[in-house]
Motif scaffolding. Sequence first.
Motif, short mmCIF file in Angstrom:
data_model
loop_
_atom_site.label_atom_id
_atom_site.label_comp_id
_atom_site.label_asym_id
_atom_site.label_seq_id
_atom_site.Cartn_x
_atom_site.Cartn_y
_atom_site.Cartn_z
N TYR A 152 0.82 -1.20 0.00
CA TYR A 152 0.00 0.00 0.00
C TYR A 152 0.86 1.25 0.00
CZ TYR A 152 -4.74 -1.36 -0.13
OH TYR A 152 -5.95 -1.76 -0.59
N GLU A 153 0.60 2.15 -0.94
CA GLU A 153 1.28 3.44 -0.95
C GLU A 153 0.88 4.22 0.29
OE1 GLU A 153 1.43 6.50 -4.17
OE2 GLU A 153 1.33 4.65 -5.38
N MET A 154 1.86 4.89 0.88
CA MET A 154 1.58 5.59 2.13
C MET A 154 2.45 6.82 2.24
SD MET A 154 1.85 4.04 5.94
CE MET A 154 0.30 3.19 5.83
N ASP A 155 1.87 7.89 2.76
CA ASP A 155 2.68 9.07 3.04
C ASP A 155 2.31 9.53 4.45
OD1 ASP A 155 4.55 10.97 2.64
OD2 ASP A 155 3.55 11.94 0.94
N TYR A 156 3.14 10.39 5.03
CA TYR A 156 2.86 10.84 6.40
C TYR A 156 3.49 12.21 6.58
CZ TYR A 156 7.64 9.37 6.81
OH TYR A 156 8.98 9.24 6.58
N TYR A 157 3.14 12.87 7.68
CA TYR A 157 3.58 14.24 7.90
C TYR A 157 4.29 14.33 9.24
CZ TYR A 157 0.14 14.82 4.21
OH TYR A 157 -0.56 14.70 3.04
N PRO A 158 5.34 15.13 9.32
CA PRO A 158 5.99 15.34 10.62
C PRO A 158 4.98 15.97 11.58
CG PRO A 158 6.79 16.94 8.99
CD PRO A 158 5.95 15.95 8.26
N LEU A 197 -0.66 12.33 11.01
CA LEU A 197 -1.59 12.24 9.89
C LEU A 197 -0.94 11.39 8.80
CD1 LEU A 197 -4.34 13.33 8.79
CD2 LEU A 197 -3.01 15.14 7.66
N ILE A 198 -1.68 10.42 8.30
CA ILE A 198 -1.15 9.48 7.32
C ILE A 198 -2.03 9.49 6.08
CG2 ILE A 198 -0.85 7.00 6.86
CD1 ILE A 198 0.09 6.70 9.73
N LYS A 199 -1.36 9.46 4.92
CA LYS A 199 -2.10 9.34 3.66
C LYS A 199 -1.99 7.91 3.19
CE LYS A 199 -2.54 11.41 -0.90
NZ LYS A 199 -2.02 12.38 -1.87
N ILE A 200 -3.09 7.29 2.94
CA ILE A 200 -3.08 5.88 2.50
C ILE A 200 -4.28 5.67 1.59
CG2 ILE A 200 -4.33 5.12 4.58
CD1 ILE A 200 -2.60 2.53 4.41
N LYS A 201 -4.09 4.86 0.55
CA LYS A 201 -5.11 4.81 -0.51
C LYS A 201 -6.48 4.36 0.01
CE LYS A 201 -2.75 3.21 -4.12
NZ LYS A 201 -2.56 2.38 -5.30
N SER A 253 -11.06 10.80 6.12
CA SER A 253 -11.38 10.91 4.69
C SER A 253 -12.57 11.83 4.42
CB SER A 253 -11.60 9.53 4.08
OG SER A 253 -12.52 8.82 4.84
N HIS A 254 -13.40 12.08 5.46
CA HIS A 254 -14.54 12.99 5.26
C HIS A 254 -14.06 14.44 5.14
CE1 HIS A 254 -13.70 12.89 9.51
NE2 HIS A 254 -14.51 13.86 9.77
N ILE A 255 -12.84 14.71 5.62
CA ILE A 255 -12.30 16.08 5.57
C ILE A 255 -11.11 16.17 4.61
CG2 ILE A 255 -11.18 17.91 6.93
CD1 ILE A 255 -12.93 17.14 9.28
N ILE A 256 -10.19 15.19 4.70
CA ILE A 256 -9.04 15.14 3.79
C ILE A 256 -9.02 13.75 3.14
CG2 ILE A 256 -6.59 15.71 3.53
CD1 ILE A 256 -6.60 16.59 6.49
N LYS A 257 -9.29 13.72 1.86
CA LYS A 257 -9.40 12.46 1.12
C LYS A 257 -8.18 11.57 1.37
CE LYS A 257 -10.67 10.92 -3.56
NZ LYS A 257 -9.48 10.21 -4.04
N ASP A 258 -8.42 10.28 1.57
CA ASP A 258 -7.35 9.28 1.71
C ASP A 258 -6.46 9.49 2.93
OD1 ASP A 258 -8.25 8.16 -0.65
OD2 ASP A 258 -6.77 9.21 -1.89
N HIS A 259 -6.94 10.16 3.96
CA HIS A 259 -6.10 10.39 5.14
C HIS A 259 -6.72 9.79 6.39
CE1 HIS A 259 -4.04 13.19 2.52
NE2 HIS A 259 -3.13 13.44 3.44
N CYS A 260 -5.85 9.38 7.29
CA CYS A 260 -6.30 8.97 8.62
C CYS A 260 -5.31 9.49 9.64
CB CYS A 260 -6.44 7.45 8.70
SG CYS A 260 -4.89 6.57 8.46
#
Lengths: 370, 370
Positions: free
Chosen positions: B300-306, B313-317, B337-344
């Motif tokens: 799974y592609e994943m991104d995250y923020y410091p 906050l993590i971005k995941i498909k 995802s209700h506020i920022i798509k693909d994020h948890c």
Amino acid sequence: MLPNKNIQQLSPYISIPHKIWNLSNKKNILKLDWNEASIPPSPYVIKAINNFLSNGHLNWYPNTKNLVLLDELANYCNQKDSSYIEIFPSSDAAHECILDVFLEKNDKVCIVAPTYDNFRARANDVGIQTVIYPLDENFDLDFNKLEYFIKDKNIKLLYLCNPNNPTGKAYNIEKIKDLIINNDNTIFLIDEAYYEFCNKSVEDIVWQCKNLIITRTFSKAFALASFRIGYVISHYENIKALNKLRNPKNISMLSQVAAFAALKDLAYTKSYVNEVTLAREEFLSFLKHFSIANSGGGGYEMDYYPSMANFILIKIKNVSLFCNFLQERDIFIRSYSHIIKDHCRISIGTREQMKIVAKNMQEFNKVNNH
Amino acid sequence: MLPNKNIQQLSPYISIPHKIWNLSNKKNILKLDWNEASIPPSPYVIKAINNFLSNGHLNWYPNTKNLVLLDELANYCNQKDSSYIEIFPSSDAAHECILDVFLEKNDKVCIVAPTYDNFRARANDVGIQTVIYPLDENFDLDFNKLEYFIKDKNIKLLYLCNPNNPTGKAYNIEKIKDLIINNDNTIFLIDEAYYEFCNKSVEDIVWQCKNLIITRTFSKAFALASFRIGYVISHYENIKALNKLRNPKNISMLSQVAAFAALKDLAYTKSYVNEVTLAREEFLSFLKHFSIANSGGGGYEMDYYPSMANFILIKIKNVSLFCNFLQERDIFIRSYSHIIKDHCRISIGTREQMKIVAKNMQEFNKVNNH
């Protein structure tokens, strides 16, 4: 920054006396000023809190939909199910939510007064005008005249406290129900904070009257005032509307735990209510003899009103002298002279506690008779 | 009865998941969905509550002006005295009071977003319009542009959460202060709910800036979310204005007792904050390796923020697949995802707890890689 125009217009905030909290020794204090119970809550409450301290999660947000508690309350209030109930962090908080959800700025709110003043104050605070429908000189209510008033003035919401605070009067429950049923364009907010002491409610017409909202509290008969928990009984459509605005995280978890435990020991509350009823009758009998004795001699003139709640309204010439005399003897009562001239209110505790009050009142009479 | 027009227009109430409260066994649950502390509060808190259960008055209304607590808070917040502080039953409740006291219906409120959504929601609920000032794609804030926006749009109140939730970003504290100082016609509501995790505040300009209101909470670093207690730091004139509307009885006594005890054991909170900081860095390091591994393979592609707070906050498909997978393993995180798509968002607990999360994320990757 300046507050908004509406808040600017408010009279300065009247600080509630909190002297009692600053006393180092509170052991022998008789707190009879805010109609709290004068004894601790059920031992079940302490046990339940201790259990939560050991096994619960104080670090988690409180339960946002405590179905077990709501079901227990629905049962206690003889409702079909918990969709007719919602809990709030005090009935004051319920009143605030009701104002925000059901009223527009230009709606007319009617208060049957003198009564508990918080609803009027909050309505005015948020810019909603209130009209007073005055009780007669004996604090009685003419329902026919009230009904005419409601129709004539196009009242959107009527606030009625039953039994009424601070008068102690319980209105005819069938007449209240008829009024609600016959005026379905008006919302009736029935404040039943003292329900347990008179045992009469409009709860049985909630299912059929969408224009009825009842508020109650755990702060009086249940002895849980420190916890800030109250509830609304109303048609489920109204409960849904309130929940559009209500913050679901807003009731401390220990308060939920305490309320549930108190409902599980109704015998304790019933026994306390019985004790208060006996104490009230004894104290009324004392007041009768006391005022007769006084009217004959040079003592303080005094009058009082029958009560269906855990307090008695008393008329006495120099209220502040009387209140201060008792306060110096660790008995805190409430002056009502800012609302009803020459009146004060004494909460009723146990028989033993009220004997102490009576003794000190006799002392007051002696001192002020010379 | 129909609620008022404003409430009618609101989108249906979105129920917050409360599945966690209905689980019979909560022992091994990792609740990482609402940014609460993941450990119990200080033992001082339990001790203080037990002491109040034995010696306090649960049947009395709570202290309406707890000067001992206010003084302790003033000290904690480096204020001259307690006239700069007021407590509320949660910072949400403080926000509600601020809206009611300082705003008129036609005032413009600006929210720097994405952010904690409760202030916007409540403002809209009571009929006050909000405009969003959007963060850039990295959730950074251009202060010059924001200042221009405030002036251009004649913004009456700006809501800024610092460090921001759910992004975890802490803005430059000196730039925030300059913005407040240079725009004294705008009220700045700075939500410092996560202050303890980044240790930077605008508290030192409160005495000179009447247009600044800071809100904080005991629900995060202090591990007292179940108690509902927060506070406001602001110029004493603003505190006075808030007290015109604030119900002084509204904070459960045990919550006041708990907050005071927690302030008396700052070492405990500091130690927990240190633990979370270490856990966050370890977990970020895990996420780095995890996302590298994933980008190479078919995972799974994943991104995250410091982050400068106790969450990441993590971005995941496929957010819901990911959240559900963890939930089935007793790890509750929050889909955004209700506020920022693909994020948890995952709250950060202790190092040990985050190792369990990491292990389950690896498991997720394995399962969904085949």
